[in-house]
Scaffold this active site. Structure first.
Site, PDB file in Angstrom:
ATOM      1  N   CYS A  54      -3.782   9.474   2.234  1.00 22.60           N
ATOM      2  CA  CYS A  54      -3.661   9.275   0.792  1.00 22.60           C
ATOM      3  C   CYS A  54      -4.302  10.349  -0.063  1.00 22.60           C
ATOM      4  O   CYS A  54      -5.493  10.583   0.027  1.00 22.60           O
ATOM      5  CB  CYS A  54      -4.436   8.028   0.393  1.00 22.60           C
ATOM      6  SG  CYS A  54      -3.679   6.560   0.837  1.00 22.60           S
ATOM      7  N   GLU A  93       2.437  11.647  -4.046  1.00 24.87           N
ATOM      8  CA  GLU A  93       2.857  11.840  -2.666  1.00 24.87           C
ATOM      9  C   GLU A  93       3.705  10.695  -2.132  1.00 24.87           C
ATOM     10  O   GLU A  93       3.654   9.580  -2.635  1.00 24.87           O
ATOM     11  CB  GLU A  93       1.602  11.923  -1.780  1.00 24.87           C
ATOM     12  CG  GLU A  93       0.817  13.169  -2.044  1.00 24.87           C
ATOM     13  CD  GLU A  93      -0.630  13.029  -1.627  1.00 24.87           C
ATOM     14  OE1 GLU A  93      -1.279  12.041  -2.012  1.00 24.87           O
ATOM     15  OE2 GLU A  93      -1.102  13.903  -0.914  1.00 24.87           O
TER      16      GLU A  93
HETATM   17  N1  SAH Z   1      -4.977   0.664  -2.660  1.00 24.90           N
HETATM   18  C1  SAH Z   1      -4.330   0.080  -1.542  1.00 24.90           C
HETATM   19  C2  SAH Z   1      -3.239   0.927  -0.921  1.00 24.90           C
HETATM   20  C3  SAH Z   1      -3.468   2.410  -0.756  1.00 24.90           C
HETATM   21  S1  SAH Z   1      -4.383   3.062   0.546  1.00 24.90           S
HETATM   22  C4  SAH Z   1      -5.348  -0.337  -0.505  1.00 24.90           C
HETATM   23  O1  SAH Z   1      -6.522  -0.114  -0.712  1.00 24.90           O
HETATM   24  O2  SAH Z   1      -4.962  -0.955   0.469  1.00 24.90           O
HETATM   25  C5  SAH Z   1      -3.604   2.732   2.067  1.00 24.90           C
HETATM   26  C6  SAH Z   1      -4.620   2.577   3.179  1.00 24.90           C
HETATM   27  O3  SAH Z   1      -5.245   3.834   3.550  1.00 24.90           O
HETATM   28  C7  SAH Z   1      -5.770   1.660   2.803  1.00 24.90           C
HETATM   29  O4  SAH Z   1      -6.068   0.808   3.874  1.00 24.90           O
HETATM   30  C8  SAH Z   1      -6.904   2.645   2.572  1.00 24.90           C
HETATM   31  O5  SAH Z   1      -8.138   2.024   2.628  1.00 24.90           O
HETATM   32  C9  SAH Z   1      -6.623   3.653   3.648  1.00 24.90           C
HETATM   33  N2  SAH Z   1      -7.302   4.953   3.494  1.00 24.90           N
HETATM   34  C10 SAH Z   1      -7.624   5.615   2.366  1.00 24.90           C
HETATM   35  N3  SAH Z   1      -8.249   6.766   2.647  1.00 24.90           N
HETATM   36  C11 SAH Z   1      -8.310   6.846   3.987  1.00 24.90           C
HETATM   37  C12 SAH Z   1      -8.843   7.802   4.888  1.00 24.90           C
HETATM   38  N4  SAH Z   1      -9.438   8.903   4.454  1.00 24.90           N
HETATM   39  N5  SAH Z   1      -8.731   7.565   6.218  1.00 24.90           N
HETATM   40  C13 SAH Z   1      -8.111   6.435   6.670  1.00 24.90           C
HETATM   41  N6  SAH Z   1      -7.597   5.497   5.878  1.00 24.90           N
HETATM   42  C14 SAH Z   1      -7.693   5.692   4.538  1.00 24.90           C
END
Ligand code: SAH
Length: 347
Positions: A327, A80
């Site tokens: 994500c 994505e």
């Molecule tokens: N792996 C990296 C980058 C990808 S995720 C990281 O952990 O930062 C990008 C952001 O989206 C991260 O802060 C992650 O924790 C958040 N995220 C993932 N799933 C989510 C969800 N269901 N709701 C809100 N934020 C989410």
């Protein structure tokens, strides 16, 4: 570049071709579009895995114009990307891996583990595809002005490719996007983070914190058992000191888990002394995960508590909620539909 020079030599091509090919690749171009190369060389390069993505599907939010892309890679994998429109320009959120192996309890990207790392060429091609789609604003040089490595995957778990990508995307002969317009978000692989801030000090750093105690963080982020909060914040502090820039802490508010006023106080205490900003976002509920997001009001209250305790904090505007902006959600639904339909055709 050294790899390309060796490749050109191996193909019996003059040296300057390496520079030409680099400039095209850095702009996310596939070999057939490299118009200053002889056709024979374009055909030869086309047979090599340069990893350009194509747009498999595209969804546009009726609410805010956010575009969610599903890119298809040459091996058929899907990833994505999200294009967000702001007044100052467009930000493209890109993935760094197919899936993820970090295992965060609230995230859809990690549900099926990590399939593979993305290559620098693939990451560049996401930008090229989004730009082909996007009309240029008046006076603008390019349609994508900012990049965030916040899609599926953990960028520091694909360290070498991510650093190569960052070099290529900011090369003046390529897309020329300044590192200052690029953010990288990490769940906290501390040794890689320490290395990264030396190698790419101008990239904005976001750290996914999501909890204020080791006990709570380890429950939702397995990486915390390896690199606990004190080590992670030590690295954040070093980043702020060495680069003179603020760290962004990401904090997804999960109903009843990390959103109480006691959590706000613990968080404020934790980040005191680190030049930072806290980005709050109500968790985007993923149906497989059984966790709920805080309400907008709850998030606003949490932000007020932090601000009252002297911490810079805002609730992030949610974009693309009608098109599965979080994500891994979209890729997962499409893969599931594929599986469902292939099951139906089984004898
Ligand atoms: N792996 C990296 C980058 C990808 S995720 C990281 O952990 O930062 C990008 C952001 O989206 C991260 O802060 C992650 O924790 C958040 N995220 C993932 N799933 C989510 C969800 N269901 N709701 C809100 N934020 C989410």
């Amino acid at each position: 570049m050294a790899d390309l020079a060796a490749l050109m030599q191996g193909l019996g091509e003059p040296k300057f071709r390496a520079g030409q090919v680099f400039a095209w690749l850095a702009r996310g171009m596939k070999p057939q579009g490299m118009t200053n190369l002889p056709q024979g060389l374009r055909d030869t390069l086309s047979a090599l895995p340069f990893g350009g993505a194509r747009v498999h599907d595209r969804f546009i939010s009726a609410k805010d114009g956010t575009v969610k892309y599903l890119f298809e890679l040459e091996d058929g994998n899907l990833v994505e990307g999200v294009l967000m429109r702001y007044r100052y320009g467009n930000t493209l959120c890109i993935s760094t891996q197919v899936g993820c192996r970090m295992g965060c309890a609230f995230c859809a990207s990690t549900l099926d583990g990590c399939v593979r790392n993305l290559t620098p060429g693939e990451m560049l091609s996401f930008i090229a595809r989004a730009e082909e789609d996007e009309p240029l604003k008046e006076g603008a040089v390019r349609a994508v002005t900012n990049i965030v490595l916040m899609g599926s995957g953990e960028p520091l778990d694909n360290y070498d490719n991510v650093v190569k990508f960052l070099r290529m995307v900011s090369a003046p002969e390529g897309m020329n996007i300044s590192p200052r317009n690029i953010s990288l978000s990490t769940c906290g692989l501390v040794p890689k983070l320490l290395r990264f801030m030396r190698e790419a000090p101008h990239v904005t750093l976001s750290i996914s914190l999501h909890a204020a105690t080791d006990e709570a963080r380890s429950r939702i982020m397995p990486v915390n058992r390896r690199y606990p909060i004190a080590e992670l914040l030590g690295a954040a502090k070093a980043y702020a000191q060495e680069t003179g820039r603020r760290v962004i802490f990401e904090y997804a508010l999960i109903l009843g888990q990390n959103d109480s006023s006691a959590d706000a106080s613990a968080l404020a205490k934790l980040v005191r002394g680190i030049p930072c900003h806290v980005n709050l976002i109500p968790l985007n509920a993923i149906k497989e995960r059984g966790l709920k997001g805080a309400t907008r009001e709850g998030a606003a209250r949490f932000a007020e508590s932090l601000v009252a305790l002297g911490v810079s904090a805002t609730v992030r505007r949610e974009l693309g909620t009608d098109i599965e902006g979080a994500c891994g959600q979209l890729r997962r639904r499409v893969l599931q539909q594929k599986n469902d339909s292939s099951e139906e055709t089984l004898p």
